[in-house]
Scaffold this active site. Structure first.
Site, PDB file in Angstrom:
ATOM      1  N   GLU A 125       0.854  -1.189   0.000  1.00 29.81           N
ATOM      2  CA  GLU A 125       0.000   0.000   0.000  1.00 29.81           C
ATOM      3  C   GLU A 125       0.887   1.235   0.000  1.00 29.81           C
ATOM      4  O   GLU A 125       2.104   1.134   0.161  1.00 29.81           O
ATOM      5  CB  GLU A 125      -0.952  -0.007   1.205  1.00 29.81           C
ATOM      6  CG  GLU A 125      -2.060  -1.029   1.034  1.00 29.81           C
ATOM      7  CD  GLU A 125      -3.080  -1.002   2.161  1.00 29.81           C
ATOM      8  OE1 GLU A 125      -3.250   0.039   2.802  1.00 29.81           O
ATOM      9  OE2 GLU A 125      -3.693  -2.059   2.391  1.00 29.81           O
ATOM     10  N   HIS A 239      -8.678  10.168   3.763  1.00 28.36           N
ATOM     11  CA  HIS A 239      -8.296   9.126   2.807  1.00 28.36           C
ATOM     12  C   HIS A 239      -8.494   9.692   1.410  1.00 28.36           C
ATOM     13  O   HIS A 239      -9.513  10.320   1.138  1.00 28.36           O
ATOM     14  CB  HIS A 239      -9.168   7.880   3.013  1.00 28.36           C
ATOM     15  CG  HIS A 239      -8.597   6.645   2.383  1.00 28.36           C
ATOM     16  ND1 HIS A 239      -8.590   6.464   1.023  1.00 28.36           N
ATOM     17  CD2 HIS A 239      -7.995   5.565   2.915  1.00 28.36           C
ATOM     18  CE1 HIS A 239      -8.009   5.297   0.748  1.00 28.36           C
ATOM     19  NE2 HIS A 239      -7.631   4.735   1.886  1.00 28.36           N
ATOM     20  N   ARG A 283      -0.300   9.300   2.318  1.00 32.17           N
ATOM     21  CA  ARG A 283      -1.735   9.538   2.168  1.00 32.17           C
ATOM     22  C   ARG A 283      -2.111  11.023   2.148  1.00 32.17           C
ATOM     23  O   ARG A 283      -2.973  11.440   1.379  1.00 32.17           O
ATOM     24  CB  ARG A 283      -2.418   8.850   3.358  1.00 32.17           C
ATOM     25  CG  ARG A 283      -3.838   8.550   3.156  1.00 32.17           C
ATOM     26  CD  ARG A 283      -4.336   7.710   4.300  1.00 32.17           C
ATOM     27  NE  ARG A 283      -4.269   6.295   3.989  1.00 32.17           N
ATOM     28  CZ  ARG A 283      -4.679   5.337   4.813  1.00 32.17           C
ATOM     29  NH1 ARG A 283      -5.157   5.657   5.991  1.00 32.17           N
ATOM     30  NH2 ARG A 283      -4.614   4.079   4.466  1.00 32.17           N
ATOM     31  N   HIS A 340     -11.025  10.116   7.563  1.00 28.55           N
ATOM     32  CA  HIS A 340     -10.784   8.683   7.710  1.00 28.55           C
ATOM     33  C   HIS A 340     -10.302   8.299   9.102  1.00 28.55           C
ATOM     34  O   HIS A 340     -10.752   7.299   9.656  1.00 28.55           O
ATOM     35  CB  HIS A 340      -9.748   8.275   6.655  1.00 28.55           C
ATOM     36  CG  HIS A 340      -9.458   6.815   6.593  1.00 28.55           C
ATOM     37  ND1 HIS A 340     -10.440   5.872   6.360  1.00 28.55           N
ATOM     38  CD2 HIS A 340      -8.299   6.118   6.721  1.00 28.55           C
ATOM     39  CE1 HIS A 340      -9.890   4.655   6.342  1.00 28.55           C
ATOM     40  NE2 HIS A 340      -8.602   4.785   6.582  1.00 28.55           N
ATOM     41  N   ARG A 375      -0.732   8.953   9.356  1.00 30.43           N
ATOM     42  CA  ARG A 375      -0.625   7.508   9.599  1.00 30.43           C
ATOM     43  C   ARG A 375      -0.308   6.744   8.314  1.00 30.43           C
ATOM     44  O   ARG A 375      -0.903   6.995   7.260  1.00 30.43           O
ATOM     45  CB  ARG A 375      -1.945   6.985  10.186  1.00 30.43           C
ATOM     46  CG  ARG A 375      -1.941   5.491  10.431  1.00 30.43           C
ATOM     47  CD  ARG A 375      -3.156   5.051  11.199  1.00 30.43           C
ATOM     48  NE  ARG A 375      -4.374   5.164  10.449  1.00 30.43           N
ATOM     49  CZ  ARG A 375      -4.776   4.305   9.515  1.00 30.43           C
ATOM     50  NH1 ARG A 375      -4.036   3.264   9.174  1.00 30.43           N
ATOM     51  NH2 ARG A 375      -5.936   4.483   8.896  1.00 30.43           N
TER      52      ARG A 375
HETATM   53  C1  SIN Z   1      -7.251   1.285   3.086  1.00 28.42           C
HETATM   54  O1  SIN Z   1      -7.509   0.103   2.863  1.00 28.42           O
HETATM   55  O2  SIN Z   1      -6.867   2.065   2.221  1.00 28.42           O
HETATM   56  C2  SIN Z   1      -7.387   1.805   4.473  1.00 28.42           C
HETATM   57  C3  SIN Z   1      -6.398   1.153   5.320  1.00 28.42           C
HETATM   58  C4  SIN Z   1      -5.995   2.063   6.417  1.00 28.42           C
HETATM   59  O3  SIN Z   1      -6.647   3.062   6.675  1.00 28.42           O
HETATM   60  O4  SIN Z   1      -4.971   1.792   7.017  1.00 28.42           O
END
Ligand code: SIN
Length: 513
Positions: A125, A239, A283, A340, A375
């Site tokens: 990610e 997010h 993010r 988020h 985060r």
């Molecule tokens: C996501 O799946 O993008 C969210 C995961 C997260 O907030 O850590």
């Protein structure tokens, strides 16, 4: 409240440990305390205990894969060098045993593997330098939380109460002795040896959020009103990719991790103009870039056509949700940033201990220092698990002390439901306009004035009424003011706190020099 016997007319409970909240952090705390032999009462205001943010988590749970230093480095970098290295050490050192012993060995969670009996299918990610995220499809939260709750239901020393709201903490001389619950309109006391708050996030404070309804910052407000310290409340994470519809839902970062790309209304990929890591930048950077491109060109879409395998095969739950909501993902999915996660919260140490004796906080309502100003993806389930277990163990061994408590006043007629809804609307409008992705000192100052006025009105009503919706509103206004005050005190941009009108170098720039 004086130290004496409880009011004779009042029913009370006296578990060893009271846990408020039924997400992964609350479950982990309850499990650990029960394993120490404690009698645990777990309460949740949800009518179904799985209605917690953890259940909605998509991407997964980050692991170390034998290299804790690399995960530590990524967490600190994503936080713009503001995460607390000692807290991050606790997280990375405890990650593998917690995941192995609790999630895999105790709960039997079958994370996705590459093939049957093969190694795990570790995902990537944003801002992770390695593939290290354990997942089940992109609906990992429900595959963890539901087995967790059903395991707890088999343990004789855990009692779970649903549809039960904690209204106030019971505090006496710097020590917390439990909470008043709404099972009695004047507050039914629970006198606990230790109290663990695991009440989740603050999505209700914003117009658009990825959190379940009811995320009103209850634990943070109760702890603050009882005198506990809070920290880093200015860092509210948005997010980048929630589906841009009235009732938004999250498109996991894992979609970009698997090759999904962002395009503006002109069909152009734009992220490489904002950051070298393009779609996999931290993010906060991606969220602001998406917002900029929406403002400049009218829309942003997540193009899932570059995924190696098809979107339906890789993300069947997300594909099904798109289908249910009438979104044709082959055309690109319209996205916009959405509130988020709160990186700040009730200040705690490495065992989840707050500044008040016998009060603990874990999960999103707590500030461990792991996230700093921003985060890293897929660290929230891990943080909730690790700190939940540590707090649950640490909380064991305290005797409950029944006290004489004052009853709450519930003397005035209930207000119509629309009362709280209207005030929430005002709160969300102010928070979204002035304390969102981009902030200015003028906007923050004006929000503080609006929020103080709103709180004055709400307090006048909660003095004589105890309905859940009013208390949620009270809690949300307290937390909103904490966010606005912390934002006003922070004149340097860092991570999620982005000031448009500050001349000061950002935390990242300072760190780079
Ligand atoms: C996501 O799946 O993008 C969210 C995961 C997260 O907030 O850590």
């Amino acid at each position: 409240m004086s130290e004496a016997t409880p009011n004779p007319q009042q029913d009370y409970r006296s578990p060893d440990v009271l846990v408020v909240g039924s997400g992964i952090a609350g479950c982990a705390a309850a499990l650990a305390a029960a394993q120490e032999g404690e009698e645990v009462l777990l309460v949740t205001k949800a009518s179904k205990p799985e209605d917690a943010s953890s259940d909605w988590a998509q991407g997964g749970i980050a692991t170390t894969r034998g290299d804790p230093d690399s995960l530590k480095g990524d967490i600190i970098e994503a936080s713009a060098n503001t995460a607390d290295p000692e807290a991050v050490d606790i997280l990375v050192e405890n990650a593998a045993p917690a995941v192995r012993e609790v999630l895999i060995d105790t709960l039997g969670i079958e994370f996705d593997t590459l093939e049957a009996d093969a190694d795990y299918d570790f995902a990537r990610e944003a801002a992770h330098s390695k593939d290290r995220i354990l997942h089940v499809d992109a609906s990992t939260g429900q595959h963890i939380l539901r087995p967790f709750l059903s395991h707890l239901s088999t343990l004789e020393n855990i009692e779970l109460l649903e549809s039960t709201t904690a209204l106030e903490l019971i505090r006496h001389e710097g020590r917390v002795h439990g909470a008043l619950l709404d099972t009695d309109p004047c507050g039914q006391p629970v006198f606990a040896g230790a109290t663990i708050l695991a009440t989740g996030g603050i999505g209700d404070l914003f117009e658009r959020s990825t959190n379940p309804a009811g995320s009103s910052g209850d634990g943070i407000a109760m702890a603050f009103l009882a005198g506990a310290n809070v920290a880093d409340m200015q860092y509210v994470q948005f997010h980048p990719t929630a589906v841009d519809i009235d009732d938004p839902f999250l498109l996991s970062e894992a979609v970009r991790g698997e090759g999904g790309v962002l395009r503006n209304a002109a069909g152009e990929r734009f992220m490489s103009a904002y950051h070298d890591d393009a779609e996999l930048a931290p993010r906060d950077v991606v969220a602001r870039a998406v917002q900029d491109e929406i403002e400049a060109t009218g829309a942003v879409t997540l193009d899932v056509s570059p995924l190696e395998e098809s979107f339906e095969e890789t993300f069947p739950t997300l594909a099904a949700t798109c289908h249910e909501r009438g979104i044709d993902f082959r055309e690109g999915i319209p996205v916009a940033p959405c509130e988020h996660f709160l990186c700040g919260g009730i200040a705690v140490d490495g065992h989840g201990r707050t500044s008040l004796e016998r009060l603990y906080a874990v999960g999103e309502c707590a500030h461990t220092g792991v996230h700093g100003a921003n985060r890293l993806a897929s660290t929230s389930l891990l943080e909730g698990l690790v700190w939940g277990l540590r707090a649950g163990r640490d909380a064991a061994g305290c005797e409950p002390t029944p006290l004489e408590t004052q009853q709450l006043r519930n003397s005035d007629p209930a207000l119509p439901e629309r009362f709280a809804a209207e005030k929430f609307y005002r709160l969300q409008t102010v928070m979204s306009a002035e304390l969102g992705l981009r902030r200015t000192s003028v906007g923050i100052a004006s929000a503080r004035g609006d929020l103080r006025r709103l709180k004055g009105e709400v307090d006048a009503y909660t003095r004589t009424r105890t309905s859940r919706s009013l208390y949620e509103l009270r809690n949300a206004t307290v937390v909103a003011i904490l966010i606005a005050n912390a934002a006003a005190d922070t004149t340097q941009s860092a991570g999620c706190h982005y000031l448009e009108d500050s001349d000061e170098p950002t935390a990242a720039e300072v760190g780079a020099n």
